[in-house]
Design an enzyme around this catalytic site. Structure first.
Site, mmCIF file in Angstrom:
data_model
loop_
_atom_site.group_PDB
_atom_site.id
_atom_site.type_symbol
_atom_site.label_atom_id
_atom_site.label_comp_id
_atom_site.label_asym_id
_atom_site.label_seq_id
_atom_site.Cartn_x
_atom_site.Cartn_y
_atom_site.Cartn_z
ATOM 1 N N CYS A 197 5.414 -6.079 1.660
ATOM 2 C CA CYS A 197 5.761 -4.656 1.649
ATOM 3 C C CYS A 197 5.060 -3.943 2.820
ATOM 4 O O CYS A 197 5.395 -4.176 3.970
ATOM 5 C CB CYS A 197 5.418 -4.042 0.295
ATOM 6 N N TYR A 198 4.087 -3.107 2.563
ATOM 7 C CA TYR A 198 3.362 -2.434 3.650
ATOM 8 C C TYR A 198 2.766 -3.469 4.607
ATOM 9 O O TYR A 198 2.724 -3.249 5.818
ATOM 10 C CB TYR A 198 2.262 -1.552 3.072
ATOM 11 N N HIS A 244 8.162 -7.693 -3.550
ATOM 12 C CA HIS A 244 6.893 -8.128 -4.137
ATOM 13 C C HIS A 244 7.066 -9.461 -4.872
ATOM 14 O O HIS A 244 7.551 -9.484 -6.006
ATOM 15 C CB HIS A 244 6.361 -7.065 -5.101
ATOM 16 N N ASP A 285 -17.054 -11.608 -22.141
ATOM 17 C CA ASP A 285 -17.587 -11.986 -20.830
ATOM 18 C C ASP A 285 -18.998 -12.555 -20.948
ATOM 19 O O ASP A 285 -19.300 -13.616 -20.411
ATOM 20 C CB ASP A 285 -17.584 -10.788 -19.885
ATOM 21 N N GLU A 303 4.713 -11.221 -6.115
ATOM 22 C CA GLU A 303 3.641 -11.428 -7.094
ATOM 23 C C GLU A 303 3.981 -10.913 -8.481
ATOM 24 O O GLU A 303 3.314 -11.290 -9.459
ATOM 25 C CB GLU A 303 2.347 -10.750 -6.595
ATOM 26 N N LYS A 314 -10.373 -11.820 -15.975
ATOM 27 C CA LYS A 314 -10.559 -11.870 -17.431
ATOM 28 C C LYS A 314 -9.872 -13.083 -18.054
ATOM 29 O O LYS A 314 -10.450 -13.784 -18.874
ATOM 30 C CB LYS A 314 -10.030 -10.582 -18.059
ATOM 31 N N GLY A 344 0.832 -1.196 0.000
ATOM 32 C CA GLY A 344 0.000 0.000 0.000
ATOM 33 C C GLY A 344 0.864 1.242 0.000
ATOM 34 O O GLY A 344 2.063 1.182 0.306
#
Length: 562
Positions: free
Chosen positions: A126-127, A213, A271, A215, A418, A99
């Site tokens: 992180c945060y 990070h 979608d 990810e 998606k 964040g």
């Protein structure tokens, strides 16, 4: 192929066509006040669930996607959920996102400290790491040297979190604060040249912290670290698989809808094509589809949708001509959110009128309304009950339905991203040309026609947009580029065409590459492709004398301009 057009009282044209495999369009706008049917949950979603507490990170959804790639169901929730609510959700693990705040600032977002005593494994990123360490006796402050970008990280202690990770590995840092001191209950696991506590672990509780990070793809071993946390620390088995979602969702739809009718709104995106596929498998000819031809579609869009439905679907298709209505409600409106609100309201009015005629024409009326809401739509619109509350923009699928519409909403994709919806579409047998179609916003060209929305400007934009897509297709770039389109700017510029001075409009071309549409980089298109686009637009589209290329990434920019 069976194709039979007919008119309903001179209003909407309907078709009986052969189903299946098309590009149904995006359904109507919804508000959280309408009665919303819970999305069919994957059968293993509740038994192996990871929750991500979102502290405002641009990567929160990417974390969730990375967890799902490990075949573990994951959802994003508010950072301030109570420990009691988290305990009731019974997740296998908790991830605290990054964040932009500093934990020592007044008003900084914090979690319920009771969650650290629930006995549920926690991974702070992180945060999230700073918050966990601060809450458990550590000290966080300004880093002596801020780290933004790649850094070499040395794993100093053997731990299950780093099983299979090289002793020295590259990681992605993005922080100005860091944990300067931990309590005696924490042990350091890794360090960088300027961050001695790049990774930590609690000695008695299953609580971990990573300053970097894992990810993002810039941390090559990040997926392995997340997999280790999920399997070695949380005990997940990876039982959630997208292949199982289709069958369980179809079974849930069949059980829920029974013998009732369901209406599916169309708008041109993948979608709702997947939604139509699921409905077709579940309840067959109980589905009626409505296409509101609002004059805001891409060039030849409505005709293409009808053609695809006549080729691939057997359903009750209703096409409502509504260009004049939409142009009328948009007259004089330039503010993006107001455009979205008015389009949503007009869409629902047209949709509801036609739906009422469908109900009146049958002995048994339609009870359900199906739409292609995706998980990012739910998160960004603040529509998830436990999700983050910030609204980035009004999503066409999750804002605008009147309270008294009398439909139960069916949103079988509202737990999927998606890329997951696309994989599901391929699994259901949708053709690749539909599954890989570039996304198109619910409000259509109105939010790509900046400033006033008029028929002449829309026609200009439509022609230019078609050229952009034609040239990308000609160059074989449609699959490489995740999304591409033209934007007509409310700006005029001086030009010279022949011997005459011109003062015409400016067209921006936007092309991005992304995995999840939450972050995106501008596409480095070849110069010769850009040159062909510019030359054709200026020569073939009257009213444009300048073409520019958008080289902004997301963030800080969004993909769409409005």
């Amino acid at each position: 192929m069976y194709f039979q057009p007919r008119w309903n009282n001179g209003r909407a044209k309907t078709y009986t066509v052969e189903l299946f495999r098309s590009r149904p369009m995006r359904p109507p706008a919804m508000t959280q006040h309408a009665h919303r049917s819970e999305a069919p949950q994957p059968t293993t979603a509740r038994s192996e669930r990871i929750i991500v507490l979102d502290f405002g990170s641009q990567y929160a959804q990417l974390i969730a996607r990375r967890v799902r790639e490990q075949n573990v169901f994951c959802e994003i929730v508010r950072h301030d959920l109570s420990a009691e609510r988290i305990r009731d959700m019974a997740p296998r693990g908790i991830i605290l996102s990054g964040g932009p705040s500093s934990v020592y600032e007044e008003g900084a977002p914090r979690c319920d400290p009771g969650l650290f005593r629930l006995g549920i494994p926690v991974l702070g990123i992180c945060y999230g790491m700073q918050l966990a360490c601060d809450a458990l006796g550590g000290r966080v402050g300004r880093a002596s040297s801020r780290e933004y970008g790649r850094a070499s990280c040395e794993v100093t202690t053997t731990d299950p979190l780093f099983t299979g990770v090289p002793a020295t590995t590259e990681v992605w840092m993005s922080h100005g604060d860091q944990v300067n001191e931990v309590s005696a209950d924490f042990a350091p696991l890794a360090q960088t040249a300027t961050c001695p506590l790049a990774a930590v672990r609690h000695t008695t509780l299953a609580i971990y912290g990573l300053q970097f990070h894992p990810e993002v793809t810039h941390t090559p071993a990040g997926s392995r670290m997340l997999a280790n946390f999920l399997r070695e620390v949380c005990g997940c088995t990876g039982a959630w698989k997208l292949e199982d979602v289709a069958e369980s969702t179809i079974a849930d739809l069949r059980r829920r809808i029974g013998t009732d009718r369901v209406i599916c709104g169309l708008s041109g995106g993948v979608d709702s094509a997947v939604v139509a596929a699921l409905l077709s498998r579940a309840v067959g000819d109980q589905v009626s589809c409505i296409l509101v031809d609002n004059g805001l579609l891409r060039k030849n869009e409505a005709a293409a949708v009808i053609e695809e439905f006549t080729t691939h679907f057997k359903t009750d298709l209703h096409v409502v001509p509504a260009e004049e209505k939409f142009l009328s409600v948009l007259a004089g409106v330039t503010e993006p959110q107001e455009k979205r609100r008015r389009i949503g309201k007009a869409f629902i009015e047209c949709f509801a009128e036609e739906a009422a005629r469908i109900r009146g024409a049958r002995s048994q009326g339609a009870k359900y309304l199906a739409q292609g809401t995706l998980y990012p739509d739910v998160i960004e619109s603040g529509a998830a009950p436990d999700g983050p509350a910030a609204t980035i923009k009004l999503h066409h699928n999750v804002g605008g339905l009147p309270d008294d519409l009398q439909f139960e909403l069916v949103e079988p994709l509202r737990d999927l991203f998606k890329d997951e919806a696309r994989r599901l579409g391929l699994q259901l047998g949708l053709p690749e040309r539909i599954v890989w179609r570039h996304p198109f916003p619910g409000p259509g060209l109105a939010v790509r026609c900046l400033g006033h929305v008029t028929r002449p400007r829309l026609d200009t934009l439509r022609d230019a947009d078609a050229i952009v897509l034609e040239e990308l297709d000609r160059a074989g770039l449609m699959r490489k580029v995740s999304q591409a389109f033209a934007v007509l700017l409310p700006v005029q510029s001086v030009g010279v065409m022949g011997d005459a001075r011109t003062y015409d409009e400016v067209l921006a071309v936007r092309a991005v590459e992304t995995e999840d549409f939450m972050t995106a980089d501008w596409s480095h298109l070849p110069y010769d492709v850009l040159a062909r686009i510019s030359t054709r637009v200026i020569n073939e589209v009257r009213g444009i004398n300048r073409v520019v290329y958008d080289i902004s990434s997301k963030p800080p920019a969004t993909i769409e301009w409005e």
